[in-house]
Structure formats: structure tokens, C-alpha cells
Write a protein that holds these residues in place. Structure first.
Motif, PDB file in Angstrom:
ATOM      1  N   SER B  48     -31.530 -54.340 -45.526  1.00 15.12           N
ATOM      2  CA  SER B  48     -30.403 -55.126 -46.016  1.00 15.12           C
ATOM      3  C   SER B  48     -30.035 -54.629 -47.405  1.00 15.12           C
ATOM      4  CB  SER B  48     -30.732 -56.614 -46.033  1.00 15.12           C
ATOM      5  OG  SER B  48     -31.846 -56.872 -46.855  1.00 15.12           O
ATOM      6  N   PHE B  49     -28.786 -54.829 -47.782  1.00 11.46           N
ATOM      7  CA  PHE B  49     -28.247 -54.180 -48.977  1.00 11.46           C
ATOM      8  C   PHE B  49     -27.259 -55.113 -49.635  1.00 11.46           C
ATOM      9  CE2 PHE B  49     -27.543 -50.135 -51.102  1.00 11.46           C
ATOM     10  CZ  PHE B  49     -26.225 -50.173 -51.551  1.00 11.46           C
ATOM     11  N   TYR B  50     -27.413 -55.274 -50.952  1.00  8.70           N
ATOM     12  CA  TYR B  50     -26.503 -56.131 -51.707  1.00  8.70           C
ATOM     13  C   TYR B  50     -26.380 -55.606 -53.116  1.00  8.70           C
ATOM     14  CZ  TYR B  50     -24.961 -60.087 -54.528  1.00  8.70           C
ATOM     15  OH  TYR B  50     -24.271 -60.891 -55.421  1.00  8.70           O
ATOM     16  N   ASN B  51     -25.182 -55.617 -53.620  1.00  5.24           N
ATOM     17  CA  ASN B  51     -24.953 -55.241 -55.022  1.00  5.24           C
ATOM     18  C   ASN B  51     -25.539 -53.856 -55.325  1.00  5.24           C
ATOM     19  OD1 ASN B  51     -23.877 -55.814 -57.548  1.00  5.24           O
ATOM     20  ND2 ASN B  51     -25.780 -56.721 -58.294  1.00  5.24           N
ATOM     21  N   ASN B  52     -25.327 -52.947 -54.388  1.00  5.85           N
ATOM     22  CA  ASN B  52     -25.765 -51.547 -54.529  1.00  5.85           C
ATOM     23  C   ASN B  52     -27.266 -51.361 -54.588  1.00  5.85           C
ATOM     24  OD1 ASN B  52     -23.299 -50.113 -54.418  1.00  5.85           O
ATOM     25  ND2 ASN B  52     -22.825 -50.810 -56.483  1.00  5.85           N
ATOM     26  N   GLU B  53     -27.968 -52.333 -54.047  1.00  6.41           N
ATOM     27  CA  GLU B  53     -29.429 -52.202 -54.008  1.00  6.41           C
ATOM     28  C   GLU B  53     -29.958 -52.669 -52.659  1.00  6.41           C
ATOM     29  OE1 GLU B  53     -30.757 -53.094 -58.635  1.00  6.41           O
ATOM     30  OE2 GLU B  53     -31.133 -54.561 -57.070  1.00  6.41           O
ATOM     31  N   ILE B  54     -31.074 -52.097 -52.268  1.00  3.10           N
ATOM     32  CA  ILE B  54     -31.753 -52.591 -51.073  1.00  3.10           C
ATOM     33  C   ILE B  54     -32.389 -53.934 -51.395  1.00  3.10           C
ATOM     34  CG2 ILE B  54     -33.742 -52.209 -49.582  1.00  3.10           C
ATOM     35  CD1 ILE B  54     -33.091 -49.213 -49.689  1.00  3.10           C
ATOM     36  N   SER B  55     -32.081 -54.942 -50.551  1.00  3.13           N
ATOM     37  CA  SER B  55     -32.661 -56.269 -50.730  1.00  3.13           C
ATOM     38  C   SER B  55     -33.993 -56.401 -50.008  1.00  3.13           C
ATOM     39  CB  SER B  55     -31.712 -57.335 -50.182  1.00  3.13           C
ATOM     40  OG  SER B  55     -30.430 -57.222 -50.730  1.00  3.13           O
ATOM     41  N   GLU B  56     -34.033 -55.836 -48.837  1.00  6.17           N
ATOM     42  CA  GLU B  56     -35.244 -55.907 -48.022  1.00  6.17           C
ATOM     43  C   GLU B  56     -35.231 -54.728 -47.065  1.00  6.17           C
ATOM     44  OE1 GLU B  56     -35.594 -59.574 -45.862  1.00  6.17           O
ATOM     45  OE2 GLU B  56     -37.577 -59.106 -45.070  1.00  6.17           O
ATOM     46  N   LYS B  57     -36.385 -54.212 -46.739  1.00  3.66           N
ATOM     47  CA  LYS B  57     -36.473 -53.146 -45.747  1.00  3.66           C
ATOM     48  C   LYS B  57     -37.711 -53.342 -44.897  1.00  3.66           C
ATOM     49  CE  LYS B  57     -38.725 -49.886 -48.892  1.00  3.66           C
ATOM     50  NZ  LYS B  57     -38.659 -48.545 -49.518  1.00  3.66           N
ATOM     51  N   SER B  58     -37.639 -52.832 -43.677  1.00  2.52           N
ATOM     52  CA  SER B  58     -38.773 -52.948 -42.786  1.00  2.52           C
ATOM     53  C   SER B  58     -39.675 -51.721 -42.946  1.00  2.52           C
ATOM     54  CB  SER B  58     -38.289 -53.056 -41.344  1.00  2.52           C
ATOM     55  OG  SER B  58     -37.775 -51.810 -40.909  1.00  2.52           O
ATOM     56  N   GLU B  59     -40.803 -51.792 -42.247  1.00  6.32           N
ATOM     57  CA  GLU B  59     -41.740 -50.660 -42.306  1.00  6.32           C
ATOM     58  C   GLU B  59     -41.179 -49.429 -41.607  1.00  6.32           C
ATOM     59  OE1 GLU B  59     -42.310 -53.634 -41.098  1.00  6.32           O
ATOM     60  OE2 GLU B  59     -42.677 -53.451 -38.946  1.00  6.32           O
ATOM     61  N   ILE B  60     -40.166 -49.637 -40.761  1.00  4.96           N
ATOM     62  CA  ILE B  60     -39.518 -48.507 -40.090  1.00  4.96           C
ATOM     63  C   ILE B  60     -38.740 -47.677 -41.112  1.00  4.96           C
ATOM     64  CG2 ILE B  60     -37.815 -47.854 -38.343  1.00  4.96           C
ATOM     65  CD1 ILE B  60     -38.282 -50.632 -37.109  1.00  4.96           C
ATOM     66  N   PHE B  61     -38.196 -48.321 -42.091  1.00  8.08           N
ATOM     67  CA  PHE B  61     -37.285 -47.702 -43.069  1.00  8.08           C
ATOM     68  C   PHE B  61     -38.115 -46.930 -44.085  1.00  8.08           C
ATOM     69  CE2 PHE B  61     -32.950 -47.564 -44.557  1.00  8.08           C
ATOM     70  CZ  PHE B  61     -33.060 -47.279 -45.915  1.00  8.08           C
ATOM     71  N   ASP B  62     -38.539 -45.715 -43.683  1.00 10.76           N
ATOM     72  CA  ASP B  62     -39.380 -44.919 -44.568  1.00 10.76           C
ATOM     73  C   ASP B  62     -38.513 -43.971 -45.399  1.00 10.76           C
ATOM     74  OD1 ASP B  62     -40.522 -42.869 -41.758  1.00 10.76           O
ATOM     75  OD2 ASP B  62     -38.662 -42.806 -42.914  1.00 10.76           O
ATOM     76  N   ASP B  63     -39.154 -43.002 -46.021  1.00 14.41           N
ATOM     77  CA  ASP B  63     -38.450 -42.110 -46.944  1.00 14.41           C
ATOM     78  C   ASP B  63     -37.402 -41.225 -46.273  1.00 14.41           C
ATOM     79  OD1 ASP B  63     -41.387 -41.520 -49.029  1.00 14.41           O
ATOM     80  OD2 ASP B  63     -39.945 -43.167 -48.943  1.00 14.41           O
ATOM     81  N   GLN B  64     -37.451 -41.141 -44.954  1.00 16.96           N
ATOM     82  CA  GLN B  64     -36.442 -40.359 -44.249  1.00 16.96           C
ATOM     83  C   GLN B  64     -35.091 -41.073 -44.183  1.00 16.96           C
ATOM     84  OE1 GLN B  64     -36.778 -37.224 -43.030  1.00 16.96           O
ATOM     85  NE2 GLN B  64     -38.764 -37.264 -44.035  1.00 16.96           N
ATOM     86  N   PHE B  65     -35.102 -42.363 -44.448  1.00 18.34           N
ATOM     87  CA  PHE B  65     -33.884 -43.159 -44.360  1.00 18.34           C
ATOM     88  C   PHE B  65     -33.352 -43.476 -45.756  1.00 18.34           C
ATOM     89  CE2 PHE B  65     -33.748 -44.356 -39.880  1.00 18.34           C
ATOM     90  CZ  PHE B  65     -35.057 -44.169 -39.465  1.00 18.34           C
ATOM     91  N   SER B  66     -32.048 -43.551 -45.861  1.00 14.51           N
ATOM     92  CA  SER B  66     -31.438 -44.048 -47.093  1.00 14.51           C
ATOM     93  C   SER B  66     -30.110 -44.710 -46.745  1.00 14.51           C
ATOM     94  CB  SER B  66     -31.224 -42.913 -48.107  1.00 14.51           C
ATOM     95  OG  SER B  66     -30.332 -41.943 -47.588  1.00 14.51           O
TER      96      SER B  66
END
Lengths: 113, 116
Positions: B48-66
Motif C-alpha cells: 500500500s502507498f500513500y503520500n509517496n511512501e509505502i505504508s505497508e508491504k507483505s513478505e512477498i514484496f521483496d527487493d525485486q519489487f518497487s
């Protein structure tokens, strides 16, 4: 942890007969619950949501769902199926303090002529 | 009625390649999300993303994702070096406010990604 279980992966009904899609939830808190529908090549569309104001929730296209705390259920019903109801249906829970939806595995509804 | 849109609808790529999935959220929405659904599995939250920042991410969302909101309308998901297991349907969603209790997320039609 919050979760939802959709008890049937596939449901088939004849046109004009009632629809019942089952969902049970697990939540430490008073949950917020949603039903979404996905038609082929379309996005996920909100059917209805439970807001704790009323246990019987009416949604679009004649669907409704009843929140039963004693049974931890939020089953989706419709009195009379229409061919256009054929789609995949998702039960979703969200808990206070988080930003994410937690989805059930989905139920594919088939409506027979 | 305003809708969330996603492009492309389908993407085929070779393993190891970078892909960018694009989303245009509803114009007055402030919170944005990515989910994915591997064939035959549940829809899973990614970020999830708000105000140009990630608010929350799951364990799936590793360094390969942005994720990025490069301008006032687009919201993108980049996978830097795709793997076979990244093959899935990716859904974008948006809300006016944080997904607290009762907040409805509006979903796009999805991008089907196939990694060969």
C-alpha cells in the motif's frame, strides 16, 4: 490473524433459483467484511459490505448477505439467479489498523439456463 | 462512473527482464495498492502507498519489487528481474482514505503477467 474461508470453489445453479455462496471469517476484532464480484476481463466490483450498522446487508444486483457473529459467517445470497450473475465471487475481510484486504479463495458461480 | 485502469492488460516477458505495470487510480483517491493472484490461488496483498511512501508491504514484496507515483495520475509496480513465479494477475486498487474499517477499495481489471 484475520482470514476468510470460502467453503465452495464452484457453485452451479439454474436460472431463477436461489444462490448461496458461503463465507466464514476468523477475526480477533469486530471485522469489516466485503463481497466482491469479478466478471471475465473486468476488475473486482464491490457487491456489498458489512459496516456493523445492520447485520443484514443489501448490495447491488439483488444480492444480500447476513453477518452472523455466533456462526462467524457472512454468506451471500440472492433469491433468483440470472445468467449475468455468472462470475467469480470473493469474500474479503479487513481489520482495523491495517491497510490491506484479506481475500478468500473465491467461488465460481455458474448459472445454467 | 470513475474507474481504476491498468495497462497493459497482458504482458509476456523473459525471466530476468524488468517489467513495469501501470495503473491510473481514481483521480481524487489518495491511497493506492497492489495485489496479485497466482493462477488458482488467493488474491494476495503486496503493498500500500500513500503520500509517496509505502505504508505497508507483505513478505512477498521483496527487493525485486518497487512502486512509484511518477506523476499526478500514474501508479506503477516495477519488478526488477522477473522470475517464473512472478507469473500472476496483478491488480491495482485505490481508496479515498486509508483502508480502515468500512473503506471500499476500487480495483482495476488487472494485468496478466506471464514470465517465460
Amino acid at each position: 490473524a484475520q482470514s476468510v474461508t470460502q467453503l465452495d470453489s464452484h457453485v452451479s445453479v439454474s436460472e431463477g433459483t436461489p444462490v448461496l455462496l458461503r463465507c466464514n471469517y476468523s477475526s480477533s476484532y469486530s471485522p469489516s467484511l466485503f463481497w466482491y464480484v469479478q466478471h471475465p476481463n473486468k476488475g473486482l466490483q464491490l457487491l456489498l459490505k458489512y459496516t456493523s450498522a445492520a447485520t443484514l446487508v443489501k448490495g447491488i444486483n439483488g444480492f444480500e448477505a447476513e453477518f452472523k457473529k455466533s456462526e462467524t459467517s457472512f454468506h451471500l445470497t440472492k433469491p433468483s439467479a440470472h445468467m449475468s450473475d455468472a462470475a467469480e465471487y470473493f469474500c474479503v475481510v479487513i481489520s482495523p489498523g491495517t491497510y490491506k484486504y484479506i481475500f478468500g479463495t473465491g467461488t465460481r458461480l455458474k448459472v445454467l439456463a | 462512473e470513475p474507474e481504476v485502469t491498468q495497462t497493459p492488460s497482458h504482458q509476456v516477458t523473459q525471466m530476468g527482464q524488468e517489467v513495469i505495470l501501470r495503473c491510473v487510480p481514481i483521480s481524487n483517491h489518495l491511497y493506492f495498492y497492489w495485489y496479485r493472484q497466482i493462477l488458482g490461488q488467493k488474491v494476495e496483498f503486496l503493498v500500500s502507498f500513500y503520500n509517496n511512501e509505502i505504508s505497508e508491504k507483505s513478505e512477498i514484496f521483496d527487493d525485486q519489487f518497487s512502486v512509484e507515483r511518477p506523476d499526478g495520475s500514474n501508479f506503477t509496480l516495477k519488478i526488477r528481474s522477473t522470475k517464473l513465479e512472478d507469473s500472476a494477475m496483478y491488480f491495482c486498487a485505490s481508496t479515498k482514505r486509508a483502508a480502515r474499517q468500512q473503506e471500499t477499495q476500487y480495483f482495476g481489471p488487472g494485468t496478466r503477467l506471464l514470465v517465460l
